[in-house]
Design a protein around this motif. Structure first.
Motif, PDB file in Angstrom:
ATOM      1  N   GLY A  11     -54.094 -83.280  20.041  1.00 48.89           N
ATOM      2  CA  GLY A  11     -55.180 -81.794  19.118  1.00 48.89           C
ATOM      3  C   GLY A  11     -54.366 -81.613  18.773  1.00 48.89           C
ATOM      4  N   PRO A  12     -54.705 -80.431  17.484  1.00 49.52           N
ATOM      5  CA  PRO A  12     -54.176 -80.524  15.705  1.00 49.52           C
ATOM      6  C   PRO A  12     -52.489 -79.781  16.571  1.00 49.52           C
ATOM      7  N   MET A  31     -47.937 -87.832  24.175  1.00 53.80           N
ATOM      8  CA  MET A  31     -48.756 -88.507  24.534  1.00 53.80           C
ATOM      9  C   MET A  31     -50.565 -88.097  25.214  1.00 53.80           C
ATOM     10  N   ASP A  32     -51.339 -87.739  24.481  1.00 57.01           N
ATOM     11  CA  ASP A  32     -52.718 -88.036  24.523  1.00 57.01           C
ATOM     12  C   ASP A  32     -53.843 -89.240  25.342  1.00 57.01           C
ATOM     13  N   TRP A  37     -60.394 -88.247  18.513  1.00 51.23           N
ATOM     14  CA  TRP A  37     -61.067 -88.197  19.234  1.00 51.23           C
ATOM     15  C   TRP A  37     -62.311 -87.222  18.756  1.00 51.23           C
ATOM     16  N   CYS A  41     -66.304 -79.473  19.063  1.00 54.78           N
ATOM     17  CA  CYS A  41     -66.182 -77.909  17.832  1.00 54.78           C
ATOM     18  C   CYS A  41     -67.004 -78.139  16.621  1.00 54.78           C
ATOM     19  N   GLY A  44     -64.936 -76.148  11.402  1.00 57.30           N
ATOM     20  CA  GLY A  44     -65.060 -75.310  10.153  1.00 57.30           C
ATOM     21  C   GLY A  44     -63.001 -74.550  10.427  1.00 57.30           C
ATOM     22  N   ARG A  92     -63.222 -83.615  14.240  1.00 59.12           N
ATOM     23  CA  ARG A  92     -62.496 -83.836  14.722  1.00 59.12           C
ATOM     24  C   ARG A  92     -62.279 -85.236  14.857  1.00 59.12           C
ATOM     25  N   VAL A 115     -51.121 -87.466  30.759  1.00 59.00           N
ATOM     26  CA  VAL A 115     -50.152 -86.994  31.796  1.00 59.00           C
ATOM     27  C   VAL A 115     -51.026 -86.234  33.472  1.00 59.00           C
ATOM     28  N   ALA A 142     -49.533 -78.933  25.121  1.00 56.09           N
ATOM     29  CA  ALA A 142     -50.580 -78.684  23.604  1.00 56.09           C
ATOM     30  C   ALA A 142     -52.229 -79.811  24.760  1.00 56.09           C
ATOM     31  N   ALA A 143     -52.253 -79.458  25.822  1.00 57.68           N
ATOM     32  CA  ALA A 143     -53.127 -79.770  26.076  1.00 57.68           C
ATOM     33  C   ALA A 143     -54.405 -79.400  26.200  1.00 57.68           C
ATOM     34  N   ALA A 145     -57.591 -75.933  26.155  1.00 61.59           N
ATOM     35  CA  ALA A 145     -58.247 -75.362  26.484  1.00 61.59           C
ATOM     36  C   ALA A 145     -58.701 -75.716  28.865  1.00 61.59           C
ATOM     37  N   GLY A 272     -63.606 -67.290  17.496  1.00 61.01           N
ATOM     38  CA  GLY A 272     -64.042 -68.735  18.099  1.00 61.01           C
ATOM     39  C   GLY A 272     -62.995 -69.598  16.944  1.00 61.01           C
ATOM     40  N   GLY A 274     -59.613 -71.361  16.139  1.00 59.32           N
ATOM     41  CA  GLY A 274     -58.861 -71.603  17.149  1.00 59.32           C
ATOM     42  C   GLY A 274     -57.812 -73.175  16.331  1.00 59.32           C
ATOM     43  N   ALA A 278     -53.992 -72.784  16.059  1.00 56.72           N
ATOM     44  CA  ALA A 278     -52.538 -74.160  17.067  1.00 56.72           C
ATOM     45  C   ALA A 278     -52.179 -74.611  15.472  1.00 56.72           C
TER      46      ALA A 278
HETATM   47  C1  LIG Z   1     -67.703 -76.192  20.620  1.00 60.95           C
HETATM   48  C2  LIG Z   1     -66.077 -75.740  19.672  1.00 60.95           C
HETATM   49  C3  LIG Z   1     -66.456 -75.019  18.921  1.00 60.95           C
HETATM   50  C4  LIG Z   1     -64.863 -74.791  18.103  1.00 60.95           C
HETATM   51  N1  LIG Z   1     -64.868 -74.524  16.745  1.00 60.95           N
HETATM   52  C5  LIG Z   1     -64.186 -74.421  15.959  1.00 60.95           C
HETATM   53  C6  LIG Z   1     -64.213 -74.083  14.669  1.00 60.95           C
HETATM   54  O1  LIG Z   1     -65.292 -74.269  13.763  1.00 60.95           O
HETATM   55  N2  LIG Z   1     -63.304 -73.810  14.023  1.00 60.95           N
HETATM   56  C7  LIG Z   1     -62.370 -73.694  14.272  1.00 60.95           C
HETATM   57  O2  LIG Z   1     -60.866 -73.682  13.970  1.00 60.95           O
HETATM   58  N3  LIG Z   1     -62.060 -73.445  16.026  1.00 60.95           N
HETATM   59  C8  LIG Z   1     -63.111 -74.050  16.931  1.00 60.95           C
HETATM   60  N4  LIG Z   1     -62.855 -74.094  17.803  1.00 60.95           N
HETATM   61  C9  LIG Z   1     -61.796 -74.741  18.583  1.00 60.95           C
HETATM   62  C10 LIG Z   1     -60.577 -75.388  18.445  1.00 60.95           C
HETATM   63  O3  LIG Z   1     -61.648 -76.427  18.877  1.00 60.95           O
HETATM   64  C11 LIG Z   1     -59.609 -75.323  19.311  1.00 60.95           C
HETATM   65  O4  LIG Z   1     -58.951 -74.404  19.220  1.00 60.95           O
HETATM   66  C12 LIG Z   1     -58.480 -76.557  18.859  1.00 60.95           C
HETATM   67  O5  LIG Z   1     -59.119 -77.215  19.284  1.00 60.95           O
HETATM   68  C13 LIG Z   1     -57.322 -76.225  19.748  1.00 60.95           C
HETATM   69  O6  LIG Z   1     -56.190 -77.041  18.790  1.00 60.95           O
HETATM   70  P1  LIG Z   1     -55.012 -77.575  20.433  1.00 60.95           P
HETATM   71  O7  LIG Z   1     -54.621 -79.164  19.404  1.00 60.95           O
HETATM   72  O8  LIG Z   1     -54.760 -76.138  20.648  1.00 60.95           O
HETATM   73  O9  LIG Z   1     -56.012 -78.180  21.269  1.00 60.95           O
HETATM   74  P2  LIG Z   1     -56.883 -79.546  21.421  1.00 60.95           P
HETATM   75  O10 LIG Z   1     -57.558 -79.472  20.269  1.00 60.95           O
HETATM   76  O11 LIG Z   1     -57.824 -79.133  22.503  1.00 60.95           O
HETATM   77  O12 LIG Z   1     -56.110 -81.014  22.065  1.00 60.95           O
HETATM   78  C14 LIG Z   1     -55.830 -80.690  23.274  1.00 60.95           C
HETATM   79  C15 LIG Z   1     -55.492 -82.620  23.959  1.00 60.95           C
HETATM   80  O13 LIG Z   1     -54.752 -82.538  24.505  1.00 60.95           O
HETATM   81  C16 LIG Z   1     -55.479 -83.479  25.507  1.00 60.95           C
HETATM   82  N5  LIG Z   1     -54.770 -83.318  27.266  1.00 60.95           N
HETATM   83  C17 LIG Z   1     -55.173 -82.951  28.139  1.00 60.95           C
HETATM   84  N6  LIG Z   1     -55.245 -83.421  29.092  1.00 60.95           N
HETATM   85  C18 LIG Z   1     -54.206 -83.997  28.901  1.00 60.95           C
HETATM   86  C19 LIG Z   1     -52.712 -84.604  29.542  1.00 60.95           C
HETATM   87  N7  LIG Z   1     -53.434 -84.569  31.000  1.00 60.95           N
HETATM   88  N8  LIG Z   1     -52.227 -85.667  29.341  1.00 60.95           N
HETATM   89  C20 LIG Z   1     -52.579 -86.000  27.931  1.00 60.95           C
HETATM   90  N9  LIG Z   1     -53.721 -85.839  27.048  1.00 60.95           N
HETATM   91  C21 LIG Z   1     -54.183 -84.656  27.256  1.00 60.95           C
HETATM   92  C22 LIG Z   1     -56.519 -84.059  24.975  1.00 60.95           C
HETATM   93  O14 LIG Z   1     -56.498 -85.310  24.930  1.00 60.95           O
HETATM   94  C23 LIG Z   1     -56.374 -83.351  23.765  1.00 60.95           C
HETATM   95  O15 LIG Z   1     -56.727 -84.159  22.251  1.00 60.95           O
HETATM   96  C24 LIG Z   1     -64.097 -74.913  18.893  1.00 60.95           C
HETATM   97  C25 LIG Z   1     -63.921 -75.274  20.155  1.00 60.95           C
HETATM   98  C26 LIG Z   1     -65.213 -75.433  20.881  1.00 60.95           C
HETATM   99  C27 LIG Z   1     -64.941 -75.405  22.146  1.00 60.95           C
END
Ligand SMILES: Cc1cc2nc3c(=O)[nH]c(=O)nc-3n(C[C@H](O)[C@H](O)[C@H](O)COP(=O)(O)OP(=O)(O)OC[C@H]3O[C@@H](n4cnc5c(N)ncnc54)[C@H](O)[C@@H]3O)c2cc1C
Length: 397
Positions: A11-12, A31-32, A37, A41, A44, A92, A115, A142-143, A145, A272, A274, A278
């Motif tokens: 993710g980000p 690894m993802d 995808w 989210c 915004g 996203r 993983v 970085a997997a 929530a 919300g 995130g 991130a």
């Molecule tokens: C409904 C909703 C609306 C939201 N709206 C907003 C918004 O408008 N603005 C905003 O700033 N934030 C918003 N957020 C929060 C935002 O989506 C997250 O904070 C952000 O995506 C976090 O990024 P990340 O890279 O930490 O995690 P993620 O984007 O969740 O990326 C995690 C990645 O890990 C991968 N993964 C997980 N487990 C494994 C594994 N075992 N092996 C390999 N890969 C794995 C997943 O496929 C995923 O691609 C929203 C969240 C939700 C749920």
């Protein structure tokens, strides 16, 4: 022994760490399980995030610019006002694809695999994934929530540290985002227009309402807004909304490993937001690693991220369910956005991300006399129109 940095999650947060470390010549494997995808989210991104990460603003990527916001209070009072600084709304799939492509161009190896287990210790990690076994010297979690490895490295999220979310991707377009607050809901409904569809959703504190109840409330609002969701794709997910003590006491790093983004619970528990956290946590971890001082990461996080999130966590309950001047807080927020220019400016700064929580109270107290006076003048209809109200500003109550 491998010298690789293994990043679990693209993710980000994960893709930002991968880009910066690979650019500095480090051996990086990300690894993802899904790579790019449509992660549930709103998509915004605030002015603050766009200013700190200008590639999100300047590079040619599909996004929608939103320059107005409509707020609806629990009683149905409504105000639409121009945002001082536009917000970018991304799909996203597009955002993740763009960030992963940057990582690949920088030299990171991207692997589509899940993983399934992590063993070992600093300098000698063993990651089992659907594409085989891999060794790594350093581990970045970085997997997201639903990070399946959180309890192995830190405290598991408790249900009270999460929001449940439900939403639809509905065809359509607009340059106005909508937020609606409901009586008894510790959360809100959003309708965020992307370039060719809306991400419309609802969030509520986990355990207080079921996903089915949240979905029903959302559907009622979408019907009232004239949005046809009958053939729209439904989504649900969890959103970290940690208490201040969980933020303070959860470990985010240790010997040879660190967590970033949602995996570390770094989400604003009121808005919300995130995506900014991130990227910010990824940036702080990267700078610590490139200084060969990984232990500095938790200190940097405390200095630059946690103080603000802890403040938000302390006021979140009061914001959603408390009272201000004898009325529900969202009710007064909509009222003053409608009636006071000083308050409207404060709202614009909050939406831009340039007004933090820590000095919000001081600003409110400082401007309260102006807010009260503007509101009273408007109520009495005595306002002399020296600085006309923006034409977009309309009351729909
Ligand atoms: C409904 C909703 C609306 C939201 N709206 C907003 C918004 O408008 N603005 C905003 O700033 N934030 C918003 N957020 C929060 C935002 O989506 C997250 O904070 C952000 O995506 C976090 O990024 P990340 O890279 O930490 O995690 P993620 O984007 O969740 O990326 C995690 C990645 O890990 C991968 N993964 C997980 N487990 C494994 C594994 N075992 N092996 C390999 N890969 C794995 C997943 O496929 C995923 O691609 C929203 C969240 C939700 C749920």
């Amino acid at each position: 022994m491998s010298d690789a940095v293994a990043i679990v999650g693209g993710g980000p947060a994960g893709s930002y760490v991968a880009t910066e470390l690979a650019r500095a010549g480090r051996h990086v494997v990300l690894m993802d399980e899904k790579l790019a995808w449509e992660k549930p989210c709103g998509g915004g991104i605030t002015h603050k995030a766009l200013s700190q990460y200008p590639f999100l603003r300047d590079e040619h990527v599909e996004r929608n610019w939103v320059d107005r916001c409509e707020l609806t209070s629990p009683s149905g009072q409504r105000v639409c006002f121009p945002l001082g600084q536009p917000i970018a709304i991304f799909s996203r799939r597009v955002l993740n694809g763009f960030l992963l492509e940057r990582a690949k161009t920088a030299g990171a190896k991207l692997v589509q695999s899940r993983v399934t287990s992590i063993q070992g210790s600093a300098g000698a990690w063993q990651l089992q994934s659907t594409s085989g076994l891999m060794g790594a010297a350093y581990l970045v979690l970085a997997a997201g929530a639903r990070n399946p490895f959180r309890s192995q490295f830190s405290l598991q999220f408790s249900p009270s540290d999460l929001m449940a979310t439900a939403g639809y991707y509905v065809p359509g377009n607009s340059s106005c985002m909508q937020l609606q607050f409901l009586q008894g809901l510790h959360g809100y409904i959003w309708i965020f227009p992307r370039s060719d569809h809306f991400s419309a959703g609802i969030c509520g504190r986990m355990g207080r309402m079921s996903t089915a109840e949240l979905r029903r409330l959302l559907e009622k609002t979408l019907s009232a807004a004239g949005l046809d969701f009958s053939r729209a794709k439904f989504y649900s997910h969890v959103l970290p909304a940690l208490s201040s003590s969980a933020l303070r006491h959860s470990r985010v790093s240790g010997p040879g490993w660190a967590m970033v983004g949602d995996a570390a619970g770094l989400v604003d528990p009121i808005t919300g937001e995130g995506l900014y956290y991130a990227l910010r946590s990824a940036e702080l971890l990267t700078s610590a690693l490139l200084e060969d001082a990984p232990e500095a990461y938790s200190y940097l996080l405390e200095q630059h991220v946690l103080a603000e999130l802890e403040m938000a966590a302390r006021v979140a309950n009061r914001f959603f369910t408390g009272e201000w001047m004898g009325e529900a807080v969202p009710e007064m927020m909509v009222h003053y956005t409608q009636t006071s220019e000083h308050f409207r400016q404060l709202m614009c700064d909050l939406f831009a991300g340039t007004q933090g929580y820590r000095d919000l109270r001081q600003r409110l107290y400082r401007t309260l006399p102006s807010i009260a006076a503007e509101s009273a003048v408007r109520a009495l209809g005595l306002r002399r129109d020296r600085s006309p109200m923006p034409s977009e500003l309309r009351s729909a109550s």
